[in-house]
Design an enzyme around this catalytic site. Structure first.
Site, PDB file in Angstrom:
ATOM      1  N   LYS A   1       0.831  -1.079  -0.507  1.00 11.07           N
ATOM      2  CA  LYS A   1      -0.105   0.263  -0.349  1.00 11.07           C
ATOM      3  C   LYS A   1       0.962   0.913  -0.476  1.00 11.07           C
ATOM      4  O   LYS A   1       0.474   2.918  -0.454  1.00 11.07           O
ATOM      5  CB  LYS A   1      -1.001   0.546   1.245  1.00 11.07           C
ATOM      6  CG  LYS A   1      -2.195  -0.984   1.415  1.00 11.07           C
ATOM      7  CD  LYS A   1      -3.155  -0.915   2.580  1.00 11.07           C
ATOM      8  CE  LYS A   1      -4.290  -1.590   2.452  1.00 11.07           C
ATOM      9  NZ  LYS A   1      -4.633  -1.466   3.955  1.00 11.07           N
TER      10      LYS A   1
HETATM   11  N1  GLU Z   1      -8.260  -5.257   7.841  1.00  8.65           N
HETATM   12  C1  GLU Z   1      -7.166  -6.680   7.198  1.00  8.65           C
HETATM   13  C2  GLU Z   1      -6.622  -5.865   6.533  1.00  8.65           C
HETATM   14  O1  GLU Z   1      -6.259  -4.949   5.844  1.00  8.65           O
HETATM   15  C3  GLU Z   1      -8.629  -7.637   6.852  1.00  8.65           C
HETATM   16  C4  GLU Z   1      -8.369  -8.856   6.585  1.00  8.65           C
HETATM   17  C5  GLU Z   1      -9.176  -9.701   6.892  1.00  8.65           C
HETATM   18  O2  GLU Z   1     -10.018  -9.883   5.940  1.00  8.65           O
HETATM   19  O3  GLU Z   1      -8.995 -10.688   8.110  1.00  8.65           O
HETATM   20  O4  GLU Z   1      -6.544  -6.803   5.311  1.00  8.65           O
END
Ligand code: GLU
Length: 498
Positions: A251
């Site tokens: 990112k």
């Molecule tokens: N918050 C996690 C991410 O940014 C999500 C991971 C999940 O999908 O459990 O990828």
């Protein structure tokens, strides 16, 4: 897939707003969305913003915008009724309630280990050739709540945890490899592990479809579900989307990247693709094929066709490389499916931006004719600005190659002949343009033995400043006769005197 998976699924995309939205993120969202839509279930958007230090301003809006652009509509999410339920930072009370429950049942405990102590433990383990893990030091200490204490979840210390993944089968994890993970941080926010398990349960998620970087965390989640007496959802861990160097797409960008890599990385950003004029249906199609296939050799499909065909057993287990040429190919193919009128409507805004003075952009028939003339040259919509430049501006400069064409002795002959052959009208029709060019060619072939290329190339250069591009007939029919005369005269001044 077994029967049970064809019940309406509830899937979610649960991004952390910690960076810019790239195609790797969207691919994960797309697969979760496809499964919900294929099974006539629901797709949920949940914002996982419990890592307060890494939040990036505007990231959530960018992300929601990107999902909308691609057509990944959600049935529940932060912008809807009860929207706060879908943003984790608003739901701390619920996580605290679950932490209290785990503390009461003895499955969680307070820990006051300092970063210094944890560092010593890590170094000692490394020196012994062991995997670094928390040594569960505070588990037996029965500490109470106090400032700067975290809460850890007591994992089983022996045996294995089995993770059943619909794509990868059963994966076994040694419990001894895991130290007890933190579930509540000292700032009062839960960690990802706890918050995502609580929410996936509360939101009745049936399939957790996510990137495979989360696979190592899944044994923690499986044990949390068990400790809470909840049934775990199905898991699908998607293989990575990598860059062409087979590295994970990030990112955030590295400071040390080359200009070439920076340009490539730029293409991974949704905002860039939108700006350059990639069609959402093309990006959709491209992304769907990054890790999924329909079981046939077909490649070009609409979102509706993909929804109808999408099944989890056609997901690939190996990583997929983000290939810009392939994305370009999909975009060109999807552009081909549009009529001149449809494509013109998409191109005109780019032209209005680049040539705000042009009155001709209000003429829909002319815009469509221009679209027909240049469409084969476009990779993305914004390319129209360059491909159609001739229609708005007389050539300002000539490349060395173009100048050489004008300086050939055939050039003045060809340019004068066309100038003389132009009828006294304001605008040529396409048929007139074709007939005029043919008469000039025939005439110069007979009188001077000139080839078609000797005649047409200098005319093209005179009118556009370039060697290649749209058909000459189209160029003639798009410019006014006055403009044609002026450009021919201008080029003649650069040609040797006949
Ligand atoms: N918050 C996690 C991410 O940014 C999500 C991971 C999940 O999908 O459990 O990828």
């Amino acid at each position: 897939m077994s029967e049970s998976e064809l019940k309406p699924a509830r899937t979610r995309y649960a991004p952390s707003p910690t960076g810019r939205t790239h195609l790797g993120n969207l691919r994960t969202a797309l697969f979760a969305w496809l499964w919900a839509r294929h099974t006539h279930g629901q797709f949920i958007l949940r914002i996982e913003d419990t890592d307060r230090e890494r939040l990036v301003e505007g990231a959530q809006e960018e992300l929601m915008d990107a999902l909308r652009w691609l057509g990944l509509t959600w049935d529940e999410g932060p912008d809807m009724a009860n929207g706060r339920r879908y943003v984790q930072s608003y739901n701390l009370a619920r996580y605290h309630e679950i932490v209290a429950q785990l503390l009461d049942s003895g499955r969680a405990y307070y820990c006051d280990c300092s970063p210094e102590r944890l560092e010593i433990v890590r170094r000692t383990q490394q020196a012994r050739g062991q995997k670094p893990r928390y040594d569960n030091h505070c588990r037996a200490r029965a500490l109470g709540a106090a400032e700067n204490r975290v809460v850890r979840f007591a994992m089983p210390e022996r045996g294995e945890t089995l993770v059943h993944d619909l794509l990868r089968g059963t994966i076994r994890f040694e419990n001894a490899d895991h130290g007890d993970p933190i579930i509540l941080k000292s700032d009062g926010y839960p960690t990802y592990h706890l918050a995502s398990v609580v929410d996936d349960h509360d939101m009745r998620i049936t399939h957790v479809i996510r990137a495979d970087e989360w696979l190592p965390s899944t044994p923690i989640h499986v044990n949390l579900y068990a400790a809470l007496g909840w049934q775990a959802p199905h898991f699908v861990h998607l293989p990575l989307v990598t860059d062409h160097e087979r590295r994970k797409i990030k990112k955030r960008s590295d400071a040390d990247q080359s200009a070439e890599y920076a340009e490539y990385a730029e293409m991974l950003r949704v905002a860039t693709l939108r700006q350059r004029g990639y069609l959402p249906q093309a990006v959709f199609n491209f992304l769907a094929f990054l890790g999924w296939h329909p079981g046939t050799t077909e490649e070009l499909m609409t979102p509706e066709e993909i929804v109808a065909r999408f099944t989890l057993d056609r997901l690939s287990t190996s990583s997929a490389v983000f290939d810009v040429d392939r994305l370009n190919w999909f975009n060109q193919q999807h552009m081909k499916r549009l009529s001149n009128a449809e494509l013109s409507a998409l191109l005109v805004p780019y032209l209005q931006d680049a040539y705000p003075e042009s009155a001709r952009l209000a003429d829909a028939a002319w815009c469509e004719a221009l679209t027909a003339a240049v469409r084969d040259e476009l990779v993305a919509l914004s390319d129209v600005v360059e491909a159609a430049r001739f229609a708005f501006e007389a050539p300002q400069t000539f490349t060395a190659e173009a100048l050489a064409v004008l300086q050939n002795e055939a050039a003045p002959v060809a340019l004068s002949a066309l100038s003389a052959a132009l009828p006294q009208t304001a605008q040529l029709t396409r048929a007139e343009a074709e007939a005029t060019l043919k008469s000039v060619r025939d005439q110069l072939k007979q009188a001077h033995g000139l080839s078609g290329k000797q005649v047409l190339l200098p005319i093209r250069v005179a009118l556009t400043g370039k060697i290649g591009g749209a058909h000459l007939t189209d160029i003639l029919a798009l410019l006014s006769v006055a403009e044609l005369r002026e450009r021919l005269q201008r080029a003649l001044s650069k040609a040797p005197t006949a």
